[in-house]
Write a protein that holds these residues in place. Sequence first.
Motif, PDB file in Angstrom:
ATOM      1  N   THR A 197       1.304  -0.699  -0.030  1.00 57.95           N
ATOM      2  CA  THR A 197      -0.286   0.139   0.006  1.00 57.95           C
ATOM      3  C   THR A 197       1.319   1.311   0.171  1.00 57.95           C
ATOM      4  OG1 THR A 197      -1.589  -1.798   1.201  1.00 57.95           O
ATOM      5  CG2 THR A 197      -1.775   1.411   0.539  1.00 57.95           C
ATOM      6  N   LYS A 233       1.837   4.976   0.815  1.00 59.49           N
ATOM      7  CA  LYS A 233       1.004   5.795   1.984  1.00 59.49           C
ATOM      8  C   LYS A 233       0.493   6.965   1.264  1.00 59.49           C
ATOM      9  CE  LYS A 233       2.758   8.643   5.587  1.00 59.49           C
ATOM     10  NZ  LYS A 233       3.870   9.342   5.868  1.00 59.49           N
ATOM     11  N   GLU A 234       1.452   7.468   0.282  1.00 54.14           N
ATOM     12  CA  GLU A 234       0.693   9.230  -0.773  1.00 54.14           C
ATOM     13  C   GLU A 234       0.833   9.080  -2.364  1.00 54.14           C
ATOM     14  OE1 GLU A 234       3.299  12.600  -0.414  1.00 54.14           O
ATOM     15  OE2 GLU A 234       3.793  11.513   0.964  1.00 54.14           O
ATOM     16  N   HIS A 255     -10.230  13.080  -5.805  1.00 62.77           N
ATOM     17  CA  HIS A 255     -10.720  11.478  -4.454  1.00 62.77           C
ATOM     18  C   HIS A 255     -11.407  10.667  -5.549  1.00 62.77           C
ATOM     19  CE1 HIS A 255      -8.868  13.541  -1.251  1.00 62.77           C
ATOM     20  NE2 HIS A 255      -9.209  14.253  -1.636  1.00 62.77           N
ATOM     21  N   SER A 270     -10.404   6.655  -5.242  1.00 58.15           N
ATOM     22  CA  SER A 270     -11.483   5.432  -4.586  1.00 58.15           C
ATOM     23  C   SER A 270     -11.633   4.260  -6.073  1.00 58.15           C
ATOM     24  CB  SER A 270     -12.547   6.373  -4.845  1.00 58.15           C
ATOM     25  OG  SER A 270     -12.630   6.981  -3.627  1.00 58.15           O
ATOM     26  N   GLU A 297      -9.981  -0.237  -1.462  1.00 62.15           N
ATOM     27  CA  GLU A 297     -10.192   0.403   0.054  1.00 62.15           C
ATOM     28  C   GLU A 297      -8.759  -0.082   0.638  1.00 62.15           C
ATOM     29  OE1 GLU A 297     -13.180   1.520   3.571  1.00 62.15           O
ATOM     30  OE2 GLU A 297     -14.460   0.366   1.560  1.00 62.15           O
ATOM     31  N   ASP A 298      -8.399  -1.187   0.959  1.00 61.82           N
ATOM     32  CA  ASP A 298      -7.425  -1.038   1.358  1.00 61.82           C
ATOM     33  C   ASP A 298      -6.560  -1.105   1.337  1.00 61.82           C
ATOM     34  OD1 ASP A 298      -8.083  -3.824  -0.371  1.00 61.82           O
ATOM     35  OD2 ASP A 298      -7.163  -5.257   0.960  1.00 61.82           O
ATOM     36  N   ARG A 323      -5.784   2.023  -1.242  1.00 64.33           N
ATOM     37  CA  ARG A 323      -6.032   3.218  -0.760  1.00 64.33           C
ATOM     38  C   ARG A 323      -5.131   3.742  -0.274  1.00 64.33           C
ATOM     39  NH1 ARG A 323     -12.206   3.685  -0.371  1.00 64.33           N
ATOM     40  NH2 ARG A 323     -12.507   2.673  -2.732  1.00 64.33           N
ATOM     41  N   SER A 349      -3.787   6.663   1.768  1.00 61.80           N
ATOM     42  CA  SER A 349      -4.108   8.048   2.394  1.00 61.80           C
ATOM     43  C   SER A 349      -3.719   9.138   2.546  1.00 61.80           C
ATOM     44  CB  SER A 349      -3.202   7.512   3.799  1.00 61.80           C
ATOM     45  OG  SER A 349      -1.789   7.465   4.102  1.00 61.80           O
ATOM     46  N   ILE A 350      -2.711   9.739   1.772  1.00 59.88           N
ATOM     47  CA  ILE A 350      -2.120  10.943   1.195  1.00 59.88           C
ATOM     48  C   ILE A 350      -2.805  11.092   0.202  1.00 59.88           C
ATOM     49  CG2 ILE A 350      -0.760  12.939   1.279  1.00 59.88           C
ATOM     50  CD1 ILE A 350       0.875  11.119   3.962  1.00 59.88           C
TER      51      ILE A 350
END
Length: 71
Positions: free
Chosen positions: A3, A5-6, A43, A47, A52-53, A55, A57-58
């Motif tokens: 994942t 982070k940004e 955004h 999405s 969802e798990d 994506r 976070s920034i």
Amino acid sequence: MHTEKEILFIAWESPEGGYEAHSPGHSIFTQADDFEELRAMVHDAVSCHFEEDERPSIIRLHLVKDELIVV
């Protein structure tokens, strides 16, 4: 599973009016009539592109003006 982070989006004024944005390193493009709408579209695009798990976070949206855009 990895994942990020940004995620970064580069935005610019479209020659046809409105704004466009692209995320380097990803096949994510979006556009909108004004900058506030572009923020919402970015955004939404994130999405739609990531589960969802997975994506980031920034989300960074960088508006460039009067510069050469290479995508």
